[in-house]
Design a protein around this motif. Structure first.
Motif, PDB file in Angstrom:
ATOM      1  N   LYS A   6      33.755 -31.711 -44.708  1.00 29.08           N
ATOM      2  CA  LYS A   6      33.777 -30.342 -44.196  1.00 29.08           C
ATOM      3  C   LYS A   6      33.074 -30.276 -42.849  1.00 29.08           C
ATOM      4  CE  LYS A   6      32.556 -25.612 -45.548  1.00 29.08           C
ATOM      5  NZ  LYS A   6      31.917 -24.782 -46.600  1.00 29.08           N
TER       6      LYS A   6
ATOM      7  N   SER B  31      41.738 -27.094 -41.234  1.00 28.78           N
ATOM      8  CA  SER B  31      41.771 -26.468 -42.566  1.00 28.78           C
ATOM      9  C   SER B  31      41.065 -27.395 -43.556  1.00 28.78           C
ATOM     10  CB  SER B  31      43.212 -26.218 -43.017  1.00 28.78           C
ATOM     11  OG  SER B  31      43.827 -25.270 -42.173  1.00 28.78           O
TER      12      SER B  31
ATOM     13  N   THR C 168      40.124 -23.147 -46.443  1.00 26.21           N
ATOM     14  CA  THR C 168      39.376 -22.425 -45.417  1.00 26.21           C
ATOM     15  C   THR C 168      39.764 -22.955 -44.049  1.00 26.21           C
ATOM     16  OG1 THR C 168      37.504 -22.211 -46.938  1.00 26.21           O
ATOM     17  CG2 THR C 168      37.087 -21.738 -44.618  1.00 26.21           C
TER      18      THR C 168
END
Length: 736
Positions: A392, A702, A728
């Motif tokens: 992430k 994403s 997200t």
């Protein structure tokens, strides 16, 4: 007894005067209207001049003899005397005592239920809006009449205030109504806020947003002059962070050496401060605590410029594994609690010749004596970002790397390779070109705001312990539409809006100076008689939103590049003249600029479409998500590319005059993979050609929270697990 008899007879005459309903009605009419002529009184009493003249004259004469009414012979008007006003007040109170109250209850703003009392309305008008007592009594009395007539049994303070405001508007007292207006949010909006997905998992966000909404309304109603408030509401300008405009600066650049020398002092006596640090771990702890306490007093990001250089003396002799462990904890704490920016210095600067602050605040030679420690901190920082961003993206804290033409070799090269490996994957790093001598000691914020030694000539005074006071965006497409493509009218409207923005920023500066001791206790702490944060040295940014859209409107989207650039140059030259002329009045650090501002870009475009229609407005984005340009976007589809993207040099040179307050070039990476060495080579060529002073690479990413994988582009469904709810999208510059 002999002396009291005439007084008693006069009292009887006064009581007899108000015993007639008609005479009492005359007194009430004069109270409501201040003064009325003979015929006006008869008309309002609905009396026939020929039939009722004798009866009316008798009653009026009775009031005159009782000294309740007096006549102005020249004006041919009748007025209430002070005695008449007193008698009318007594008559009202007697009536309320004689007739049982209707039982109207009021739910007050103090969370109590009380019986209605018109005197409280009058007192509020006098106290809150400075309404003259006589006018306040009249408005209160009229409000009572309307509420009684409505047969309302249960009232709220807000409803009463609305009725009173309506009366003030009807009577032409708009200024008093303006002061009396209640600030707050409608029940429906509060409901939507509570139910919003954005605040569902963070109740503090809902509380903060509601509070800022109220404070924003207060600022527009009671702080700004009407012309500035109206300009913001109409969309002629956009005042950023309105809810905290009077309370906090926008960005802060810290001087970490100050706290390494003096320790961290806290305003709250219940909390212990921190002594100067003794080792690398406590130096990081000090750095974190400074930002944590300043976060309450700063709107946006806080910056540590030359972060690796300042920490270098504390890193000497520290085990690399331990150093990395402490840095990782520091980064993750910032990520959770503070909007932060860390500057990595890889080029030469005057900071290196400064006396270094070491353990316990003691001198530690010069910063130039710690080149290996400085590079180690930079390298380990990037290692941590690469590891934490493996799945992430880690987008906070932001990183700014200062480069020059001689940085791309030797021991700095491995650090730059790590930085571009991070960019190639999913990281966001800003690069600052310090090749020019005047830029060696420049500080930047991620918004693109630039801080140089242009005020006193001392780089420390001008770039440290200061920041960006605030930003006001001027809506250039609105000016283009209102000027009807007339260049002279355009420039005059631009001057007016520019000055409105400058005045708004001056109001903020004055407020922070006046109330800063209470609102900014940490930032304005003193050491050796000097405030830490230098409000007077802060930049004030006037952002030119929709620069290119305005040019398209005026030049009618011509394909003639020279015509477009000529008008763009005219705008830049004119704005710089405005800045120079207004510097004495509004401060030398008042800068026009083209900087990223999502909210202004969206709000101003939407307001213009509502006002002029979508066909007349030139905007970026889509009809569902319109916005104006607030930075220079440069698409990168493939590498290798020419020395500079087509049109970039011309555009950069054209806008050079607006870069004194800052600039940000956004190199958009398409949704394909880029090799680290290719990106590094591109950065090197950008620095060598000096095409961009401050820039970053951006791409849309994403992230799927279910399968913990990252994909390029904005996706609606995860390609791996087909999940939609766990996806997200990350893009810092979606709306600019």
């Amino acid at each position: 007894m002999v002396n009291q008899q005439p007084n008693r007879m006069r009292g009887v005459k006064v009581l007899k005067a108000v015993s007639s309903p008609l005479r009492l009605q005359i007194l009430n009419l004069l109270f409501d209207s201040n003064a009325l002529s003979y015929s006006e009184l008869m008309n309002q009493l609905k009396m026939n001049p020929s039939r009722d003249a004798g009866r009316f004259a008798y009653h009026l004469k009775f009031l005159l003899k009782a000294s309740l009414v007096e006549a102005d012979v020249e004006a041919k008007k009748y007025y209430l005397t002070d005695l008449g006003k007193m008698v009318l007040d007594v008559a009202d109170r007697v009536e309320k005592k004689a007739v049982k109250p209707r039982g109207m209850l009021v739910r007050t703003s103090h969370l109590t239920v009380e019986e209605f009392d018109a005197n409280k309305i009058a007192n509020s008008l006098i106290k809150e809006a400075k309404v003259p007592p006589e006018l306040a009594q009249k408005a209160a009395k009229e409000a009572e009449k309307r509420l009684v007539k409505s047969k309302t049994k249960y009232l709220t303070a807000a409803l009463i205030r609305e009725v009173v405001n309506g009366i003030l508007v009807e009577k032409g007292y708009e200024d008093y109504r303006h002061k009396l207006t209640r600030v707050g949010m409608p029940v429906h909006e509060v409901t939507l806020l509570i139910e919003s997905r954005d605040v569902a998992s963070d109740c503090a966000a809902a509380i903060s947003k509601a509070g800022q909404t109220v404070l924003g309304e207060y600022t527009l109603l009671n702080i700004f002059p009407r012309d500035i408030a109206d300009a913001h509401l109409s969309g002629a300008i956009h005042i950023g962070e309105l809810g905290t405009w009077m309370l906090k600066p926008r960005e802060v650049i810290h001087e970490l050496c100050y706290f390494y020398l003096h320790g961290v002092k806290l305003d709250d006596p219940k909390q212990a401060g921190m002594q100067p640090p003794s080792d690398f771990k406590s130096a990081l702890c000090t750095a974190f605590n400074v930002m944590l306490h300043s976060q309450k007093e700063t709107n946006c990001t806080q910056i540590y410029s030359n972060f690796n250089l300042i920490l270098a003396p504390f890193a000497k002799g520290t085990d690399e594994a331990k150093l990395k462990e402490n840095l990782r904890l520091f980064i993750l704490n910032l990520n959770q609690h503070v909007d932060a920016t860390l500057g990595i210095e890889l080029s030469s600067c005057q900071m290196m010749e400064k006396e270094a602050i070491g353990a316990y605040g003691k001198p530690a030679g010069k910063y130039s004596n710690y080149p290996s420690e400085s590079r180690l901190i930079a390298s380990v920082l990037l290692d941590i970002f690469l590891e934490e961003s493996a799945q992430k993206p880690l987008l906070n804290p932001k990183l700014i790397i200062k480069l020059s033409t001689d940085t791309f070799s030797g021991e700095n090269l491995p650090i730059l390779q790590k930085a571009h490996e991070l960019v190639a994957k999913n990281g966001l790093i800003y690069f600052a070109d310090t090749s020019k001598k005047e830029n060696q000691n420049v500080a930047f914020s991620p918004s693109g705001t630039k801080f140089t030694a242009d005020l006193t000539g001392d780089w420390e005074t001008d770039t440290m312990r200061t920041g960006c006071l605030g930003s006001v965006a001027v809506n250039l497409p609105r000016i283009a539409l209102e000027s009807k493509k007339d260049s002279a009218v355009f420039m005059e409207l631009l001057r007016e809006r520019f000055e409105l923005a400058a005045r708004a920023l001056t109001i903020k500066s004055n407020a922070l100076k006046q109330f800063g001791k209470n609102n900014l206790p940490f930032l304005l702490q003193k050491a050796e008689g000097d405030n830490y944060f230098r409000i007077e040295n802060c930049n004030r940014i006037i952002n030119l939103a929709g620069f290119w859209e305005a040019i398209e409107i005026v030049t009618e989207k011509t394909s003639d590049t020279s015509k477009r650039q000529a008008f763009a140059k005219e705008i830049v030259d004119t704005v710089l003249i405005f800045k120079q002329k207004m510097a004495k009045k509004y401060g030398r650090r008042l800068y026009p600029a083209l900087l990223c501002d999502h909210k202004a870009a969206e709000r101003l475009a939407q307001l213009d479409i509502e006002r002029f229609g979508v066909a007349k407005v030139t905007f970026s984005g889509t009809r569902d998500n319109p916005y104006y340009s607030t930075l220079n976007r440069i698409p990168i589809k493939a590498i290798p590319i020419p020395t500079a993207p087509a049109g970039t040099i011309e555009t950069t040179q054209l806008l050079r005059g607006l870069s004194s307050g800052g600039s940000l070039d956004l190199y958009e990476l398409e949704n394909v993979e880029f090799q680290t060495h290719a990106l590094l080579d591109l950065t090197k060529r950008i620095i060598q050609s000096q095409v961009s002073e401050f820039f970053t690479y951006n791409r849309t990413i994403s992230f799927c929270g279910n399968c913990k994988k990252t994909y390029y582009g904005a996706l609606h469904k995860c390609p791996g697990c087909s999940s939609m709810s766990t996806l997200t999208t990350f893009d810092r510059f979606t709306s600019t």
